[in-house]
Design an enzyme around this catalytic site. Structure first.
Site, mmCIF file in Angstrom:
data_model
loop_
_atom_site.group_PDB
_atom_site.id
_atom_site.type_symbol
_atom_site.label_atom_id
_atom_site.label_comp_id
_atom_site.label_asym_id
_atom_site.label_seq_id
_atom_site.Cartn_x
_atom_site.Cartn_y
_atom_site.Cartn_z
ATOM 1 N N TYR A 152 0.846 -1.204 0.000
ATOM 2 C CA TYR A 152 0.000 0.000 0.000
ATOM 3 C C TYR A 152 0.884 1.258 0.000
ATOM 4 C CZ TYR A 152 -3.124 3.525 2.115
ATOM 5 O OH TYR A 152 -3.828 4.663 2.402
ATOM 6 N N LYS A 156 1.477 4.154 -3.001
ATOM 7 C CA LYS A 156 1.303 5.592 -2.755
ATOM 8 C C LYS A 156 2.551 6.360 -3.193
ATOM 9 C CE LYS A 156 -2.791 5.990 -0.726
ATOM 10 N NZ LYS A 156 -3.913 6.566 -1.495
ATOM 11 N N ALA A 196 -7.736 1.223 13.731
ATOM 12 C CA ALA A 196 -7.673 1.035 15.195
ATOM 13 C C ALA A 196 -8.714 1.859 15.977
ATOM 14 C CB ALA A 196 -6.262 1.337 15.685
ATOM 15 N N ARG A 223 1.071 5.799 17.644
ATOM 16 C CA ARG A 223 0.484 6.401 16.444
ATOM 17 C C ARG A 223 -0.056 7.789 16.801
ATOM 18 N NH1 ARG A 223 2.521 2.509 14.694
ATOM 19 N NH2 ARG A 223 1.763 0.983 13.204
HETATM 20 P P1 NAD Z 1 -12.238 4.617 1.883
HETATM 21 O O1 NAD Z 1 -11.886 3.199 1.583
HETATM 22 O O2 NAD Z 1 -13.373 4.884 2.801
HETATM 23 O O3 NAD Z 1 -12.485 5.413 0.530
HETATM 24 C C1 NAD Z 1 -11.900 5.059 -0.692
HETATM 25 C C2 NAD Z 1 -13.007 4.985 -1.717
HETATM 26 O O4 NAD Z 1 -12.444 4.688 -2.995
HETATM 27 C C3 NAD Z 1 -14.040 3.867 -1.423
HETATM 28 O O5 NAD Z 1 -15.331 4.402 -1.303
HETATM 29 C C4 NAD Z 1 -13.912 2.955 -2.622
HETATM 30 O O6 NAD Z 1 -15.143 2.375 -3.024
HETATM 31 C C5 NAD Z 1 -13.383 3.906 -3.685
HETATM 32 N N1 NAD Z 1 -12.756 3.171 -4.773
HETATM 33 C C6 NAD Z 1 -11.869 2.152 -4.676
HETATM 34 N N2 NAD Z 1 -11.563 1.693 -5.881
HETATM 35 C C7 NAD Z 1 -12.285 2.429 -6.778
HETATM 36 C C8 NAD Z 1 -12.402 2.403 -8.183
HETATM 37 N N3 NAD Z 1 -11.737 1.519 -8.912
HETATM 38 N N4 NAD Z 1 -13.222 3.297 -8.782
HETATM 39 C C9 NAD Z 1 -13.929 4.184 -8.052
HETATM 40 N N5 NAD Z 1 -13.865 4.256 -6.699
HETATM 41 C C10 NAD Z 1 -13.050 3.375 -6.081
HETATM 42 O O7 NAD Z 1 -10.901 5.284 2.438
HETATM 43 P P2 NAD Z 1 -10.673 6.712 3.108
HETATM 44 O O8 NAD Z 1 -10.259 6.466 4.507
HETATM 45 O O9 NAD Z 1 -11.804 7.620 2.823
HETATM 46 O O10 NAD Z 1 -9.382 7.198 2.310
HETATM 47 C C11 NAD Z 1 -9.440 8.102 1.216
HETATM 48 C C12 NAD Z 1 -8.053 8.276 0.639
HETATM 49 O O11 NAD Z 1 -7.139 8.740 1.635
HETATM 50 C C13 NAD Z 1 -7.454 6.968 0.101
HETATM 51 O O12 NAD Z 1 -6.714 7.259 -1.057
HETATM 52 C C14 NAD Z 1 -6.534 6.530 1.210
HETATM 53 O O13 NAD Z 1 -5.494 5.703 0.729
HETATM 54 C C15 NAD Z 1 -6.021 7.863 1.723
HETATM 55 N N6 NAD Z 1 -5.568 7.770 3.110
HETATM 56 C C16 NAD Z 1 -6.477 7.573 4.118
HETATM 57 C C17 NAD Z 1 -6.032 7.475 5.435
HETATM 58 C C18 NAD Z 1 -6.988 7.255 6.575
HETATM 59 O O14 NAD Z 1 -6.536 7.185 7.703
HETATM 60 N N7 NAD Z 1 -8.291 7.156 6.345
HETATM 61 C C19 NAD Z 1 -4.666 7.588 5.722
HETATM 62 C C20 NAD Z 1 -3.776 7.778 4.676
HETATM 63 C C21 NAD Z 1 -4.234 7.899 3.374
#
Ligand code: NAD
Length: 327
Positions: A152, A156, A196, A223
């Site tokens: 992952y 990124k 978590a 964290r």
């Molecule tokens: P999340 O999983 O709730 O949201 C991601 C969304 O992307 C989901 O709704 C999923 O259905 C959609 N998705 C996945 N594949 C897809 C595709 N092929 N086409 C269209 N939509 C698609 O995650 P989140 O927590 O809301 O995270 C949002 C972003 O922030 C992500 O890129 C994640 O990697 C990044 N991020 C989040 C955190 C965190 O703590 N939540 C930390 C670091 C980075």
């Protein structure tokens, strides 16, 4: 009078994306959301919501068929430690998320979007800098030599470089933030993709006072956690900055052990519970945001204490459990 601004949110059915849509709406944007699914816990406030798979180039072209002032690319195949660190989903995580980013940067550039935001992660930081739980190093300049502890994180990092190369070669106005453990209401709280804070809130809410909860590992890993509203404040600041593009950390500097996190949640719930430590997927030993760069460049950093956001999250998860029992 201000002219209307147009935004596209990719991943608008997810946790951060659905909150972002509401934030942009409250700021007066016209918003189109796109995701493979609608938000799970409330109706999207987007003006238009497209159900579509962004791995498909035709879907990307279609959602970019009008001019956008701002595009937010948050779509990713992701979850908490139980999803990211078990190695069972590595191929999907890398392939799905990289394909979405390859498509969105290419077609976004072709469509002439004015600004594009990419949500990177603290998971890009090198494992060797995060072995000491009391002294993790996550300053932006410590990303290289790279050694993320998960695929992952590697995806990124690749995608950061992808957006940066489109900036360099095609003048694309790409902006990148590295999120650190964002949490809050309307995030995954069970089912395997929860992180978590939500998992512990659920376990504490479901436990009877005097009983016990299970926790992966010894709970000594550290964290920092960022409440969703604060995360969005940071994202909007970065997008509004005329000259700073990141990559920049968006996270909290309030570091706790996972044991302390559990104790805080028990206090909120008014329950005394024993912690039963069991083997499970963990990630690095220590991690916390380093906010020197964001303070310097955006004159901002999150200030709300963890206990406040945890209280709001705990009460929301408690309600979900009650609703689930009632249905
Ligand atoms: P999340 O999983 O709730 O949201 C991601 C969304 O992307 C989901 O709704 C999923 O259905 C959609 N998705 C996945 N594949 C897809 C595709 N092929 N086409 C269209 N939509 C698609 O995650 P989140 O927590 O809301 O995270 C949002 C972003 O922030 C992500 O890129 C994640 O990697 C990044 N991020 C989040 C955190 C965190 O703590 N939540 C930390 C670091 C980075």
């Amino acid at each position: 009078m201000r002219t209307e601004r147009f935004a596209l949110v990719c991943g608008a059915g997810g946790f951060i994306g659905s909150h972002l849509v509401s934030r942009l709406k409250s700021e007066g944007f016209w918003v189109r959301g796109v995701d493979i699914k609608k938000p799970e816990f409330s109706e999207s406030t987007a003006d238009e919501f497209v159900i579509g798979d962004l791995r498909n180039p035709l879907v990307c072209q279609k959602v970019l068929d009008r001019p956008f002032d701002e595009v937010y690319q948050l779509a990713a195949d992701m979850g908490g430690a139980g999803y990211i660190f078990t190695k069972d989903h590595d191929a999907d995580v890398m392939h799905n998320s990289a394909t979405v980013n390859l498509n969105m940067v290419f077609y976004g550039q072709k469509a002439g979007v004015k600004k594009i935001f990419f949500s990177s992660s603290a998971c890009i930081y090198a494992e060797y800098n995060q072995m000491d739980p009391d002294n993790p190093k996550c300053s932006e300049d410590s990303a290289y030599p790279a050694m993320p502890d998960s695929e992952y994180g590697w995806e990124k990092l690749f995608s950061e470089r992808l957006y940066l190369s489109f900036r360099r070669n095609y003048g694309l106005n790409a902006k990148i933030a590295r999120f650190h453990n964002v949490y809050g209401p309307e995030g995954a709280w069970d089912g395997g993709r929860e992180k978590a804070p939500a998992a512990l809130c659920r376990k504490v809410a479901q436990a009877t006072d005097g009983g016990e909860i299970e926790m992966w590992g010894d709970g000594k890993q550290t964290r920092s956690f960022l409440y969703i509203d604060q995360c969005l404040d940071g994202v909007r600041r970065l997008m509004d900055s005329p000259d700073f593009n990141g990559p920049v950390n968006i996270g909290s500097e309030e570091m706790v052990t996972i044991n302390q996190l559990a104790e805080m949640i028990m206090e909120i719930a008014g329950k005394k519970l024993r912690i039963h430590h069991i083997p499970g997927p963990l990630g690095v030993k220590g991690r916390k945001s380093d906010n020197k760069l964001i303070r310097e460049k955006l004159r901002w950093e999150p200030t709300e204490p963890l206990s406040i956001g945890l209280g709001k999250t705990y009460r929301w998860i408690e309600r979900q459990i009650v609703n689930q029992k009632g249905s």
